[in-house]
Write an enzyme that holds these catalytic residues in place. Structure first.
Site, PDB file in Angstrom:
ATOM      1  N   CYS A  59       0.839  -1.195   0.000  1.00  8.23           N
ATOM      2  CA  CYS A  59       0.000   0.000   0.000  1.00  8.23           C
ATOM      3  C   CYS A  59       0.878   1.251   0.000  1.00  8.23           C
ATOM      4  O   CYS A  59       1.565   1.521  -0.977  1.00  8.23           O
ATOM      5  CB  CYS A  59      -0.985  -0.040   1.165  1.00  8.23           C
ATOM      6  SG  CYS A  59      -2.403   1.068   0.931  1.00  8.23           S
TER       7      CYS A  59
ATOM      8  N   HIS B 168      -3.467  -5.619   1.006  1.00  5.90           N
ATOM      9  CA  HIS B 168      -3.392  -5.972   2.419  1.00  5.90           C
ATOM     10  C   HIS B 168      -3.869  -7.415   2.599  1.00  5.90           C
ATOM     11  O   HIS B 168      -4.633  -7.932   1.789  1.00  5.90           O
ATOM     12  CB  HIS B 168      -4.283  -5.051   3.258  1.00  5.90           C
ATOM     13  CG  HIS B 168      -3.829  -3.635   3.291  1.00  5.90           C
ATOM     14  ND1 HIS B 168      -2.679  -3.239   3.917  1.00  5.90           N
ATOM     15  CD2 HIS B 168      -4.387  -2.494   2.780  1.00  5.90           C
ATOM     16  CE1 HIS B 168      -2.533  -1.930   3.798  1.00  5.90           C
ATOM     17  NE2 HIS B 168      -3.553  -1.453   3.099  1.00  5.90           N
TER      18      HIS B 168
END
Length: 503
Positions: A337, A438
């Protein structure tokens, strides 16, 4: 008459005293007894968040509690989520969607509206479940904040919920924690507190028996039990306080190989790496103070709520040089991310999503640049990596388009909608890679693939990994609570009709 679930509130004498643990234990215990259970936290402040099946964002702690309750997470379980971007401001996620960026003052001006939204979310949950386990935030006795409280005693009063007050004996002053909390709240609020749980006890419990007697005699309320410190299982932590101020670490200190995670100032979703902490024969460590990295098998740049600010921190602190030296020396770097965005050439913020509009130079290790822009992506995502299927989730404001020749993954579905997209980027030699995904290590085969790529082919990744390991941990937690808490006395706080179902 419309069905209305009973409520039980778990509040605390302070932050990180164990409210989440006790609430999670009660979710699993009551679920195991056949009740439909849901967690609820009106307002959460955390950069650890997750995505619901509907594509809404909510606090990771309530997702954990929903898993423990064996129910699907829903943003009604955490209607207000504050994601700090600075010491004075946060992004406010309301009912699962980014709503506003607020300073402390502007947030408090909206408290009445947010309290109404939280009440509505709780009412919806109460129509669908048998019992709701409310969790408080921080201390329930912050006298300067109680007038605008939407998550502690004010919400417990609205829910007509008896309160279990959790105190932490490990930090010391447990008697003052309990008595001081009662002294700071009004008599009608004191009356709502049914009793106490003392958390994180070490040593011979018989030595604390006089302390229990004193608490009960002084307050006139029950001590429902004392929870010893546990180490035979792990429950995901809610707050980054558990990884604050890690000391410098040299892999030579350990008998096994080590993987490092850079503890960024605005780190988010560090629970991504929980499966790696469970591996035998490998050690995961967090590093905050700059140090040489050459002896680590891999280094991970995690997610962050403030990519540009943390990129600047890497440069100002000296980490940037160490990371570039590590990459030049043949090290393996993974960015997830915000960490993925940092590995690229530039992070551009034309609309001032994270502060003043501008651009920040990345590490330049991947041929991508990121543009920060709304709307926020919040998806449950199905993907494949080298033919291995996995499921993760995405939460990001950035748009990063890798060259097709060096993309990392194929995205097959987002929020149950099929697609044929690409995610992530990998350098030509395979040592530097980044992804928005994630939950990457929740899939055992994905973890094996990554470990093999960094040279750890002999590390065994058990099938009891990721979600399966978490479910086993909830069972261990429930057994731990049942062994040390008077659950019958706790359930006596609930309505008679519900107690009869629990017998």
């Amino acid at each position: 008459m419309t069905h209305k679930a009973a409520c039980l509130a778990v509040l605390g004498t302070g932050s990180d005293v164990g409210k989440s643990i006790v609430a999670t234990a009660l979710c699993r215990i009551f679920a195991n007894r056949g009740l439909r259970v849901a967690p609820f936290k009106a307002q959460n402040m955390s950069n650890n968040s997750g995505v619901t099946p509907e594509g809404a964002e909510m606090g990771r702690a309530q997702i954990v509690q929903a898993e423990a309750a064996r129910t699907a997470p829903h943003c009604d379980m955490n209607p207000v989520l504050l994601k700090p971007v600075s010491d004075l401001g946060s992004q406010v996620v309301l009912n699962g969607s980014a709503w506003m960026d607020a300073s402390s003052q502007s947030y408090y001006r909206n408290k009445d509206f947010l309290f109404a939204e939280s009440r509505a979310a709780l009412d919806r949950l109460r129509g669908a479940y048998d019992v709701i386990i409310l969790e408080g935030a921080g201390s329930c006795a912050e006298v300067n904040l109680m007038a605008n409280d939407i998550v502690n005693l004010r919400m417990a009063a609205y829910a007509e919920a008896p309160v279990v007050l959790v105190a932490d004996i490990d930090r010391g002053g447990v008697f003052a924690q309990i008595v001081g909390t009662l002294a700071c709240i009004a008599p009608e609020q004191q009356a709502r507190i049914g009793g106490f749980v003392v958390n994180r006890f070490r040593g011979d419990l018989s030595l604390f028996r006089p302390g229990i007697d004193w608490i009960e005699q002084y307050t006139g309320k029950r001590v429902f039990g004392v929870l010893p410190w546990f180490r035979h299982f792990r429950i995901e932590a809610e707050d980054a306080v558990v990884i604050e101020s890690p000391r410098p670490f040299q892999p030579t200190e350990a008998a096994e190989p080590a993987i490092a995670v850079i503890r960024l100032p605005h780190i988010s979703n560090f629970t991504d790496f929980e499966p790696l902490t469970q591996l035998d024969g490998c050690r995961l460590v967090y590093l905050e103070q700059p140090q040489a990295l050459s002896a680590f098998c891999a280094v991970i740049l995690p997610g962050t709520k403030a990519t540009c600010a943390d990129l600047q921190w890497l440069a100002d602190s000296g980490w940037r040089g160490h990371l570039l030296d590590y990459a030049a020396g043949g090290g393996h770097l993974l960015g997830i991310c915000g960490g993925y965005q940092m590995l690229g050439t530039w992070v551009r913020d034309p609309d001032g999503i994270e502060g003043a509009p501008g651009a920040t130079a990345g590490l330049g290790l991947l041929p991508v640049e990121t543009v920060l822009k709304a709307p926020k992506t919040t998806t449950l995502t199905d993907f494949t990596w080298d033919g291995i299927a996995g499921r993760g989730y995405e939460i990001h404001m950035g748009r990063t388009q890798p060259p097709e020749a060096c993309s990392l993954m194929t995205v097959q579905a987002r929020n149950r909608q099929t697609c044929a997209d690409r995610d992530g980027c990998v350098a030509a030699d395979g040592r530097i890679m980044g992804t928005y995904m994630h939950g990457l290590f929740d899939t055992p085969a994905i973890t094996r693939r990554w470990l093999a790529g960094i040279g750890l082919t002999r590390i065994e990744v058990d099938r009891l990994h990721g979600p399966a390991a978490r479910d086993q941990a909830y069972e261990h937690l429930a057994a731990h609570a049942l062994a040390h808490l008077d659950i019958e006395a706790l359930t006596a706080l609930l309505p008679t009709s519900l107690r009869e179902r629990l017998r």
